[in-house]
Design a protein around this motif. Structure first.
Motif, PDB file in Angstrom:
ATOM      1  N   SER A 108       1.121  -1.391  -0.107  1.00 49.03           N
ATOM      2  CA  SER A 108       0.028   0.225  -0.047  1.00 49.03           C
ATOM      3  C   SER A 108       0.781   1.292   0.185  1.00 49.03           C
ATOM      4  CB  SER A 108      -1.119   0.136   1.314  1.00 49.03           C
ATOM      5  OG  SER A 108      -0.238   0.117   2.540  1.00 49.03           O
ATOM      6  N   SER A 109       1.999   1.220   0.737  1.00 47.95           N
ATOM      7  CA  SER A 109       2.885   2.518   0.774  1.00 47.95           C
ATOM      8  C   SER A 109       3.262   2.534  -0.729  1.00 47.95           C
ATOM      9  CB  SER A 109       3.988   2.401   1.873  1.00 47.95           C
ATOM     10  OG  SER A 109       4.635   1.282   1.487  1.00 47.95           O
ATOM     11  N   VAL A 159       2.952   5.874  -2.925  1.00 43.16           N
ATOM     12  CA  VAL A 159       3.922   6.895  -3.610  1.00 43.16           C
ATOM     13  C   VAL A 159       3.979   6.892  -5.106  1.00 43.16           C
ATOM     14  CG1 VAL A 159       6.695   6.486  -3.830  1.00 43.16           C
ATOM     15  CG2 VAL A 159       5.516   6.353  -1.710  1.00 43.16           C
ATOM     16  N   ILE A 160       3.673   5.658  -5.645  1.00 42.87           N
ATOM     17  CA  ILE A 160       3.534   5.901  -7.081  1.00 42.87           C
ATOM     18  C   ILE A 160       2.509   6.660  -7.696  1.00 42.87           C
ATOM     19  CG2 ILE A 160       2.957   4.398  -9.230  1.00 42.87           C
ATOM     20  CD1 ILE A 160       4.446   2.221  -7.860  1.00 42.87           C
ATOM     21  N   SER A 161       1.454   6.494  -6.833  1.00 44.03           N
ATOM     22  CA  SER A 161       0.063   7.264  -7.232  1.00 44.03           C
ATOM     23  C   SER A 161       0.285   8.880  -7.140  1.00 44.03           C
ATOM     24  CB  SER A 161      -0.999   6.908  -6.488  1.00 44.03           C
ATOM     25  OG  SER A 161      -1.017   7.212  -5.190  1.00 44.03           O
ATOM     26  N   ILE A 162       1.152   9.166  -6.255  1.00 44.06           N
ATOM     27  CA  ILE A 162       1.454  10.734  -5.757  1.00 44.06           C
ATOM     28  C   ILE A 162       2.341  11.113  -6.979  1.00 44.06           C
ATOM     29  CG2 ILE A 162       2.595  12.209  -4.357  1.00 44.06           C
ATOM     30  CD1 ILE A 162       1.458  10.547  -1.913  1.00 44.06           C
ATOM     31  N   GLN A 163       3.235  10.282  -7.121  1.00 43.65           N
ATOM     32  CA  GLN A 163       4.242  10.735  -8.282  1.00 43.65           C
ATOM     33  C   GLN A 163       3.432  10.953  -9.583  1.00 43.65           C
ATOM     34  OE1 GLN A 163       7.412   7.934  -8.269  1.00 43.65           O
ATOM     35  NE2 GLN A 163       8.513   8.938  -6.783  1.00 43.65           N
ATOM     36  N   GLU A 164       2.563  10.073 -10.066  1.00 41.68           N
ATOM     37  CA  GLU A 164       1.731  10.013 -11.304  1.00 41.68           C
ATOM     38  C   GLU A 164       0.717  11.142 -11.112  1.00 41.68           C
ATOM     39  OE1 GLU A 164       0.899   8.593 -14.754  1.00 41.68           O
ATOM     40  OE2 GLU A 164       2.284   7.941 -13.586  1.00 41.68           O
TER      41      GLU A 164
END
Length: 91
Positions: free
Chosen positions: A63-64, A68-73
């Motif tokens: 989940s972390s 992190v990937i979704s925030i960067q995206e």
């Protein structure tokens, strides 16, 4: 000797009927079978705890990583939108 007329006295049969020779001693609460059940349950509980802890840690890690990937995206998509429309504060 006639076996039908032979009787045993209480003194001869009493040692075999006393609680001294019972399956569980008088002060013992659990039998050997109960102890083995407890050991098996304790082993299974320990095994289950290790498996559950591994699954929990794996879930937290996954989940972390996703967050992190979704925030960067999302940041990347916002930057592309700002460069295309020149709307800095609206994005």
């Amino acid at each position: 000797m006639n076996f039908e007329t032979q009787t045993h006295t209480d003194a001869e049969t009493k040692p075999f009927m006393s609680t001294k020779y019972s399956a569980k001693p008088s002060g013992q609460r659990f039998s050997i079978r109960d102890g083995l059940k407890f050991l098996a349950a304790a082993g299974l509980l320990t095994w289950f705890m290790f498996i559950s802890a591994g699954q929990f840690i794996s879930t937290i890690k996954d989940s972390s990583i996703v967050s992190v990937i979704s925030i960067q995206e999302l940041t990347f998509q916002g930057m592309e939108l700002m460069s295309a429309t020149f709307l800095t504060f609206e994005v």
